[in-house]
Scaffold this motif. Structure first.
Motif, PDB file in Angstrom:
ATOM      1  N   GLY A  27       8.313  -7.265  -4.001  1.00 23.01           N
ATOM      2  CA  GLY A  27       7.951  -6.680  -2.715  1.00 23.01           C
ATOM      3  C   GLY A  27       6.516  -6.900  -2.291  1.00 23.01           C
ATOM      4  O   GLY A  27       6.227  -7.027  -1.105  1.00 23.01           O
ATOM      5  N   ILE A  28       5.617  -6.979  -3.253  1.00 26.45           N
ATOM      6  CA  ILE A  28       4.213  -7.131  -2.879  1.00 26.45           C
ATOM      7  C   ILE A  28       3.819  -8.589  -2.718  1.00 26.45           C
ATOM      8  O   ILE A  28       2.749  -8.886  -2.214  1.00 26.45           O
ATOM      9  N   GLN A  29       4.698  -9.488  -3.124  1.00 23.08           N
ATOM     10  CA  GLN A  29       4.339 -10.901  -3.043  1.00 23.08           C
ATOM     11  C   GLN A  29       4.454 -11.433  -1.631  1.00 23.08           C
ATOM     12  O   GLN A  29       5.347 -11.072  -0.882  1.00 23.08           O
ATOM     13  N   LEU A  30       3.553 -12.315  -1.344  1.00 22.53           N
ATOM     14  CA  LEU A  30       3.597 -13.029  -0.090  1.00 22.53           C
ATOM     15  C   LEU A  30       4.851 -13.899  -0.088  1.00 22.53           C
ATOM     16  O   LEU A  30       5.110 -14.639  -1.030  1.00 22.53           O
ATOM     17  N   LEU A  61       0.774  -9.554  -0.341  1.00 27.38           N
ATOM     18  CA  LEU A  61       1.097  -9.335   1.059  1.00 27.38           C
ATOM     19  C   LEU A  61       0.047  -8.538   1.812  1.00 27.38           C
ATOM     20  O   LEU A  61      -0.365  -8.897   2.914  1.00 27.38           O
ATOM     21  N   GLU A  62      -0.395  -7.463   1.199  1.00 27.16           N
ATOM     22  CA  GLU A  62      -1.097  -6.426   1.942  1.00 27.16           C
ATOM     23  C   GLU A  62      -2.614  -6.596   1.887  1.00 27.16           C
ATOM     24  O   GLU A  62      -3.194  -6.765   0.824  1.00 27.16           O
ATOM     25  N   LEU A  97      -5.767  -0.401  -1.562  1.00 29.70           N
ATOM     26  CA  LEU A  97      -5.509   0.980  -1.942  1.00 29.70           C
ATOM     27  C   LEU A  97      -4.169   1.467  -1.383  1.00 29.70           C
ATOM     28  O   LEU A  97      -3.397   2.137  -2.074  1.00 29.70           O
ATOM     29  N   THR A  98      -3.899   1.112  -0.156  1.00 31.90           N
ATOM     30  CA  THR A  98      -2.599   1.462   0.423  1.00 31.90           C
ATOM     31  C   THR A  98      -1.473   0.856  -0.396  1.00 31.90           C
ATOM     32  O   THR A  98      -0.472   1.509  -0.710  1.00 31.90           O
ATOM     33  N   SER A  99      -1.648  -0.384  -0.735  1.00 35.52           N
ATOM     34  CA  SER A  99      -0.648  -1.080  -1.533  1.00 35.52           C
ATOM     35  C   SER A  99      -0.473  -0.401  -2.891  1.00 35.52           C
ATOM     36  O   SER A  99       0.648  -0.217  -3.372  1.00 35.52           O
ATOM     37  N   ASP A 154      -4.641 -15.118  -3.118  1.00 35.33           N
ATOM     38  CA  ASP A 154      -3.632 -15.344  -2.093  1.00 35.33           C
ATOM     39  C   ASP A 154      -2.204 -15.106  -2.574  1.00 35.33           C
ATOM     40  O   ASP A 154      -1.261 -15.727  -2.111  1.00 35.33           O
TER      41      ASP A 154
END
Lengths: 199, 199
Positions: free
Chosen positions: A187-190, A140-141, A145-147, A137
């Motif tokens: 940026g990738i973190q929730l 974000l994404e 793979l997109t991430s 958890d």
DNA sequence: GTTGTAGATTAACAGTGTTAACCATGGCCT
DNA sequence: AGGCCATGGTTAACACTGTTAATCTACAAC
């Protein structure tokens, strides 16, 4: 040693110490004491010779990523380490990096798909780290793979801006790298407190 | 009309519909019915001709950014709009984008600094949006210019990965863009609940 | 009227990727 | 053994490339 690998070796060598722009069939041929046209017996044309060099380069890049992806630490930390080592690879070996990512491969789409498995390996590694993070958890994404590709693209941007000498002289290189990596990992973190709460 | 601008116009035209790789002095000369060497009376060499084309391209890019930066909305939203329009610019005019960012300018450093003011304008615009956001305590980075360059680099990465056809076929382009933009805007935001709290 | 100069030209150099035609060597089949 | 043919190499040539040197032309200034 087969001529094919001699060509590749010479090509790689010349790439390293003369750069991509001055890589020429005739020079390679001269280097290994063979006629220029002989190269065409082993490679369809210059582009395909370069593609082979790209494959080699991607292999090396992936190896240097794998060393870190196999490390035992938290996903976020791992991603940061990968990010730093990716950029470092590009800055350490600009010509190799250039050939990997800065050559526009117009006819690559019609390449045997199998050849790209090796190339994709890096993204898969990154994706699996992200997947791991998602389970905890952290991120974000939902689509790893997109991430992974988004992160990769951003890293490429940072690297190539520096290599292309497009960085403002007022911005110190190391600050730039550190900050960019922070921005990417952030940026990738929730983000638990959403931006909406400011309104 | 002066020959200089004729050359630039022809160059730009040929760039647009033939691409960067097949841009040649002799072709340009032929196009405007003049000898190839005449170009050298107006440009030191091919590189410098390209630099002029780069300047033009940057001008256009900046104009398309400014239209959005002048909009009246919240900083974060503005950055998102800028990001989307930056990527759109690159995808709409790949050849123009290529010449702006994918040409390695070996001798650019010794260029008259004044010429770069125009180029920098875009970063300054972005930086001022960030500064605005900082005042409202939205963003992460204390140094707006560094942050602006980091965002820019990431946008370039996203754009060039697509242009270079390096995107995995399994990743839909639009998802990729949307997600990348989210990641970038998320990345600059102050994250009130730090990652440490997860440990 | 001469001189000088700005803007153009032609010829040439050295290099490029690539193709066509040719030639040698060695293995295989009858 | 003799013929066949593919493999891997060669040379010559084509059509380009960027760039330089030398030359020519027209026009302005003294």
């Amino acid at each position: 040693m087969s001529l094919r690998v001699q060509i590749l070796e010479a090509g790689r060598r010349m790439l390293l110490d003369e750069g991509f722009d001055s890589l020429s069939m005739r020079k390679i041929a001269r280097e290994i004491d063979v006629s220029a046209t002989s190269i065409y017996l082993h490679f369809k044309n210059k582009d395909h010779l370069i593609y082979s060099l790209i494959e080699e380069g991607i292999g090396e890049l992936n190896r240097s990523i794998r060393r870190i992806a196999d490390l035992d630490c938290e996903p976020l930390q791992k991603i940061e380490k990968i990010a730093r080592s990716y950029i470092a690879f590009g800055l350490d070996r600009p010509q190799e990096y250039e050939v990997i990512f800065m050559v526009r491969p117009e006819e690559m789409p019609r390449y045997p798909k199998e050849k790209f498995r090796k190339a994709r390996l890096g993204y898969e590694m990154l994706a699996s780290v992200i997947r791991e993070g998602n389970e905890k958890d952290y991120f974000l994404e939902p689509e790893p793979l997109t991430s992974a590709y988004a992160i990769w693209a951003q890293l490429h941007g940072v690297t190539s801006v520096i290599l292309n000498k497009r960085l403002d002289t007022r911005v110190p290189k190391n600050d730039f790298i550190t900050h960019a990596v922070n921005q990417i990992t952030n940026g990738i973190q929730l983000n638990r407190s959403s931006a909406a709460s400011y309104e």
